[in-house]
Enzyme design. Structure first.
Site, PDB file in Angstrom:
ATOM      1  N   SER A  22       0.828  -1.216   0.000  1.00 23.82           N
ATOM      2  CA  SER A  22       0.000   0.000   0.000  1.00 23.82           C
ATOM      3  C   SER A  22       0.857   1.258   0.000  1.00 23.82           C
ATOM      4  CB  SER A  22      -0.942   0.008   1.211  1.00 23.82           C
ATOM      5  OG  SER A  22      -0.218  -0.171   2.413  1.00 23.82           O
ATOM      6  N   ASN A 109      -2.038  -2.554  13.261  1.00 22.08           N
ATOM      7  CA  ASN A 109      -3.494  -2.351  13.233  1.00 22.08           C
ATOM      8  C   ASN A 109      -3.922  -1.106  14.005  1.00 22.08           C
ATOM      9  OD1 ASN A 109      -3.374  -4.691  11.825  1.00 22.08           O
ATOM     10  ND2 ASN A 109      -4.353  -5.982  13.366  1.00 22.08           N
ATOM     11  N   THR A 154     -40.363  25.837  -9.552  1.00 18.49           N
ATOM     12  CA  THR A 154     -40.572  24.472  -9.065  1.00 18.49           C
ATOM     13  C   THR A 154     -40.811  23.663 -10.343  1.00 18.49           C
ATOM     14  OG1 THR A 154     -42.967  24.661  -8.852  1.00 18.49           O
ATOM     15  CG2 THR A 154     -41.673  25.254  -6.908  1.00 18.49           C
ATOM     16  N   HIS A 155     -40.393  22.430 -10.359  1.00 12.90           N
ATOM     17  CA  HIS A 155     -40.490  21.582 -11.564  1.00 12.90           C
ATOM     18  C   HIS A 155     -39.824  22.235 -12.774  1.00 12.90           C
ATOM     19  CE1 HIS A 155     -43.722  19.334  -9.412  1.00 12.90           C
ATOM     20  NE2 HIS A 155     -44.046  20.538  -9.000  1.00 12.90           N
ATOM     21  N   SER A 276     -14.055  25.850 -27.438  1.00 14.33           N
ATOM     22  CA  SER A 276     -14.229  24.595 -28.175  1.00 14.33           C
ATOM     23  C   SER A 276     -13.134  24.495 -29.225  1.00 14.33           C
ATOM     24  CB  SER A 276     -15.593  24.602 -28.850  1.00 14.33           C
ATOM     25  OG  SER A 276     -15.594  23.729 -29.967  1.00 14.33           O
ATOM     26  N   LYS A 282     -17.863  29.256 -29.053  1.00 12.21           N
ATOM     27  CA  LYS A 282     -18.214  28.671 -27.758  1.00 12.21           C
ATOM     28  C   LYS A 282     -17.458  29.256 -26.572  1.00 12.21           C
ATOM     29  CE  LYS A 282     -20.806  25.230 -27.587  1.00 12.21           C
ATOM     30  NZ  LYS A 282     -20.786  24.151 -27.064  1.00 12.21           N
ATOM     31  N   ASN A 284     -17.635  27.730 -22.785  1.00 14.64           N
ATOM     32  CA  ASN A 284     -18.311  26.664 -22.037  1.00 14.64           C
ATOM     33  C   ASN A 284     -18.068  26.729 -20.528  1.00 14.64           C
ATOM     34  OD1 ASN A 284     -19.280  25.518 -24.424  1.00 14.64           O
ATOM     35  ND2 ASN A 284     -17.401  24.343 -24.715  1.00 14.64           N
ATOM     36  N   GLU A 289     -19.398  22.090 -14.873  1.00 16.26           N
ATOM     37  CA  GLU A 289     -19.747  20.733 -15.324  1.00 16.26           C
ATOM     38  C   GLU A 289     -18.845  19.686 -14.682  1.00 16.26           C
ATOM     39  OE1 GLU A 289     -20.579  20.480 -19.755  1.00 16.26           O
ATOM     40  OE2 GLU A 289     -19.965  22.558 -19.570  1.00 16.26           O
ATOM     41  N   TYR A 316      -9.338  -6.512  12.654  1.00 16.05           N
ATOM     42  CA  TYR A 316      -8.736  -6.002  11.426  1.00 16.05           C
ATOM     43  C   TYR A 316      -8.733  -7.071  10.346  1.00 16.05           C
ATOM     44  CZ  TYR A 316      -5.423  -4.284   7.990  1.00 16.05           C
ATOM     45  OH  TYR A 316      -4.842  -3.895   6.804  1.00 16.05           O
ATOM     46  N   LYS A 324      -8.158   3.644   2.337  1.00 17.24           N
ATOM     47  CA  LYS A 324      -7.386   4.869   2.199  1.00 17.24           C
ATOM     48  C   LYS A 324      -7.571   5.567   0.860  1.00 17.24           C
ATOM     49  CE  LYS A 324      -4.184   2.600   4.357  1.00 17.24           C
ATOM     50  NZ  LYS A 324      -5.144   1.939   5.259  1.00 17.24           N
TER      51      LYS A 324
HETATM   52  N1  ARG Z   1      -1.172  -1.378   5.177  1.00 17.85           N
HETATM   53  C1  ARG Z   1      -2.144  -1.837   6.128  1.00 17.85           C
HETATM   54  C2  ARG Z   1      -3.440  -1.075   5.925  1.00 17.85           C
HETATM   55  O1  ARG Z   1      -3.439  -0.141   5.243  1.00 17.85           O
HETATM   56  C3  ARG Z   1      -1.650  -1.610   7.504  1.00 17.85           C
HETATM   57  C4  ARG Z   1      -2.156  -2.554   8.521  1.00 17.85           C
HETATM   58  C5  ARG Z   1      -1.680  -3.880   8.218  1.00 17.85           C
HETATM   59  N2  ARG Z   1      -1.904  -4.810   9.245  1.00 17.85           N
HETATM   60  C6  ARG Z   1      -1.756  -6.119   9.041  1.00 17.85           C
HETATM   61  N3  ARG Z   1      -1.943  -6.876  10.031  1.00 17.85           N
HETATM   62  N4  ARG Z   1      -1.456  -6.589   7.860  1.00 17.85           N
HETATM   63  O2  ARG Z   1      -4.464  -1.439   6.433  1.00 17.85           O
END
Ligand code: ARG
Length: 457
Positions: A22, A109, A154-155, A276, A282, A284, A289, A316, A324
């Protein structure tokens, strides 16, 4: 070598490393991770769980790593999996034995829960500042347009006359609710989980309060399982972002409409519009948007986190690593959108003459005409029917109600007198709408004053 390699006889497959790391996205939490580790190390030292010298050398080492990361001298490794183990490995590389003691009484964790909570607290602070800036701008714009009458819909059908200030203040109230939602979300994010360990707390005599204090948390978690399994604060954060985006999107949709030739109510500043590649004429409203479009991706983030969490057993599970990117993306998107929306809205010109022209058609004063008859003693239901017949007549003769002659008025009901013209004059229709929360300039200026007080302006 992995920090957890002892139990294994083979090294991890490259495929697995590439799949499960990660660091490619959680590197963003390096500051929070280092701050959290410093607080943890200091506490370990104070409690005599590690020596003061070890604690000091860990803190020094971590500060140096922070400095090097900020200077761009550190390259994180996928093989070290995540930001937590990258930083811990770097520390051990640099300071040796003492570095190996940092993770005493801690698990990734509770560490990751801590880092994410710190990160989102920072995000909430930034978003709140941007919303407050937008709210202040809306108050200014409302104040500038207190007497500008526009059609209310409205509408998507012309309904009754309102003021531009009243319309803008509707958005002010929406964004104030967003502020309140983020404040509330902050309360439940502001809970310090460290000390929960992997899920079952720890046997070391940690001082959790000391860590909370150093890191600026108001509360500490009260159940070690919940502390590592809970991502409600992420769900709440992205919910707040989703609702805010919904508000921005509705606002943008109206700006797109108002900017169309068909409406012509507003003109975007050239610096806030785009052209455009083929059609030379144009101009825009791409910004509006795109904000409308980005609402979809934030809703996607919300669906992602809700779905990730929905069937997870305690405590966990690695699934939770997926929290994330959703949280980061929602925060980034909201900040980007607010940052560009504010100057876009600030530089809009309201075409007051065009708006005035549009007031003439659409029978915006029809309700008031009915109210006129009510004042003369006609029951509202009958008055409604009479004005309905008159509107039908007007449509056929291509007239507005105020264009009818006195004879025409009388032919529909004998209770009409000369004073009807004044009564159904659009300006008077607005001024009379003087209930609390109504569009009359008097009421709206009171609302603006309250808004200023709320924002502390
Ligand atoms: N990279 C993990 C996460 O984002 C961290 C926690 C990992 N814990 C584990 N027991 N593998 O959740």
């Amino acid at each position: 070598m992995k920090l957890w390699s002892g139990r294994f006889e083979k090294s991890t497959s490259k495929l697995v490393d590439a799949f499960q790391n990660s660091i490619k996205f959680d590197w963003r939490m390096y500051k929070q991770d280092i701050k959290g580790s410093i607080a943890h190390a200091r506490m370990l030292g104070c409690k005599g769980i590690i020596t003061k010298e070890d604690a000091d050398s860990i803190i020094k080492g971590l500060l140096e790593i922070l400095d090097e990361i900020e200077k761009g001298n550190i390259e994180f490794k996928e093989s070290a999996e995540d930001v937590h183990m990258n930083i811990e490995s770097l520390l051990i590389e640099r300071i040796g034995e003492a570095g190996k003691k940092l993770h005493t009484g801690r698990s990734r964790n509770d560490q990751v829960a801590l880092d994410l909570r710190m990160y989102l607290k920072g995000e909430i602070d930034e978003i709140v500042m941007l919303i407050r800036k937008l709210c202040a701008l809306l108050l200014t714009k409302a104040e500038e347009n207190l007497d500008v009458i526009i059609p209310g819909y409205t509408h998507m059908q012309k309904a009754q006359p309102i003021t531009l200030a009243h319309h803008i203040m509707a958005y002010f109230h929406m964004f104030c609710r967003d502020l309140e939602r983020y404040y509330d979300c902050y309360k439940r994010t502001d809970i310090m989980p460290l000390g929960s360990g992997a899920l079952a707390g720890t046997t070391y005599d940690l001082d959790r309060e000391m860590i909370a204090e150093e890191l600026g948390f108001c509360n500490i978690s009260q159940n070690s399982i919940d502390a590592v399994a809970d991502r409600d604060f992420v769900v709440e954060f992205i919910s707040c972002c989703s609702i805010l985006m919904m508000h921005l999107s509705r606002f943008c949709e109206e700006l797109v409409l108002w900017n169309s030739q068909e409406f012509g109510y507003i003109e975007l500043d050239d610096s806030m519009a785009t052209g455009s590649s083929i059609m030379p004429q144009k101009k825009n409203p791409d910004v509006a948007e795109l904000i409308r479009g980005k609402t979809g991706r934030v809703y996607g983030d919300l669906m992602a986190i809700l779905t990730i969490m929905k069937a997870l057993p305690m405590a966990y599970n690695k699934d939770m690593q997926e929290d994330k990117e959703a949280a980061f993306d929602a925060g980034d998107t909201v900040k980007d959108c607010l940052t560009v929306f504010i100057p876009m809205f600030d530089t809009i010109t309201f075409n007051k003459d065009k708006i005035k022209e549009k007031l003439k058609y659409g029978f915006l004063n029809a309700t008031d005409a009915a109210d006129y008859l009510v004042k003369k003693g006609v029951p509202f239901r009958d008055a409604h029917e009479i004005i309905g017949l008159m509107v039908n007549y007007c449509i056929k003769h291509n007239k507005a109600l105020e264009d009818l002659s006195m004879e025409e008025f009388k032919s529909f009901n004998p209770n009409f007198y000369e004073d009807v013209y004044d009564f159904i004059d659009i300006k008077n229709c607005v001024i009379r709408r003087n209930t609390i929360g109504g569009p009359s300039p008097e009421m709206v200026s009171k609302d603006i004053e309250k808004g200023k007080e709320y924002l502390g302006l």
